[in-house]
Design an enzyme around this catalytic site. Structure first.
Site, PDB file in Angstrom:
ATOM      1  N   ASP A   1      61.690  42.291  21.287  1.00 27.65           N
ATOM      2  CA  ASP A   1      62.157  43.625  19.771  1.00 27.65           C
ATOM      3  C   ASP A   1      64.120  43.056  20.115  1.00 27.65           C
ATOM      4  OD1 ASP A   1      62.401  46.039  18.874  1.00 27.65           O
ATOM      5  OD2 ASP A   1      63.687  46.983  20.754  1.00 27.65           O
TER       6      ASP A   1
ATOM      7  N   ASP B   1      66.734  45.626  18.897  1.00 28.40           N
ATOM      8  CA  ASP B   1      68.308  46.732  19.366  1.00 28.40           C
ATOM      9  C   ASP B   1      67.295  47.698  20.298  1.00 28.40           C
ATOM     10  OD1 ASP B   1      70.176  48.907  18.983  1.00 28.40           O
ATOM     11  OD2 ASP B   1      69.960  48.571  17.047  1.00 28.40           O
TER      12      ASP B   1
END
Length: 235
Positions: free
Chosen positions: A19, A21
């Site tokens: 992932d 952010d």
């Protein structure tokens, strides 16, 4: 390959999906500024947007706010401005740069899987001069965002397409929605406690939880094509 002590475990993986952010960077301030701009444009309370937007694709949030803005031209233009207009640059999650550098240096199959657009991802990678993953799956590539597993499933298939055997893939996440998506895609999940509590991440199904990427080490793998990662000080 698996060995463990009370607080450390080592496991071999065929690839790593990250992932962005909350896991590689923290752009909270910039995101808040962005939704304030959008809220002013749409005449709504930005706090209502923030309560419903974390970890979700902007296009899905905009479908609820103003369907006329829920298109990729608007979203890409909006998100391209986030790194440029931010009064405070995004912060790197501790150990994230070293992690990306090692994945790149050792040619370990890895990809970014983000709810942000390509314009947003490219903007932050350029400004922060972070290493680019081998491939990226962004908001435009999927029909549904996390916790739907489509993004991770798609990235996993890309990583493993040249392997004779499937191998195990690791997802690195910070949010329960992402943990759920990774697990539903058939991956193991290591979560970092950058945005949520240990309890929330474990409840979502995280296999391992560490404080941040400083507690992820690289070892020599006995399996050709695999990477062996050691998780220290498990929570």
């Amino acid at each position: 390959m698996s060995q463990s002590t009370s607080r450390t475990e080592s496991h071999a993986f065929a690839g790593v999906l990250l992932d962005f952010d909350g896991t590689i960077i923290d752009s909270t301030e910039a995101i808040v500024e962005n939704w304030k701009r959008v809220a002013a444009e749409l005449g709504v309370d930005y706090r209502e947007i923030l309560r419903a937007s974390h970890g979700r694709r902007s296009i899905d949030v905009l479908r609820e706010l103003d369907p006329t803005k829920a298109n990729w031209d608007y979203v890409s233009a909006m998100e391209a401005k986030i790194p440029q207009l931010s009064s405070k640059p995004a912060i790197e999650i501790a150990g994230a740069r070293r992690l990306l550098e090692k994945l790149t240096r050792h040619s370990i199959p890895h990809a970014i899987v983000t709810s942000g657009s390509k314009a947003l991802l490219d903007g932050w990678l350029t400004i922060l001069q972070l290493p680019r993953a081998m491939t990226a799956t962004t908001a435009e590539d999927v029909s549904a965002g996390k916790p739907d597993p489509e993004g991770y499933r798609m990235a996993k298939e890309r990583l493993l397409q040249h392997r004779a055997d499937e191998g195990e893939v690791l997802v690195m996440e910070d949010a329960p929605a992402g943990v759920l998506a990774g697990k539903a895609a058939g991956c193991k999940v290591l979560a970092v406690t950058t945005t949520h509590t240990v309890e929330q991440l474990k409840e979502a199904g995280a296999d391992w939880v560490v404080l941040d990427h400083r507690f992820v080490g690289f070892e020599t793998s006995t399996s050709p094509g695999d990477v062996c990662l050691t998780f220290h000080d498990l929570l």
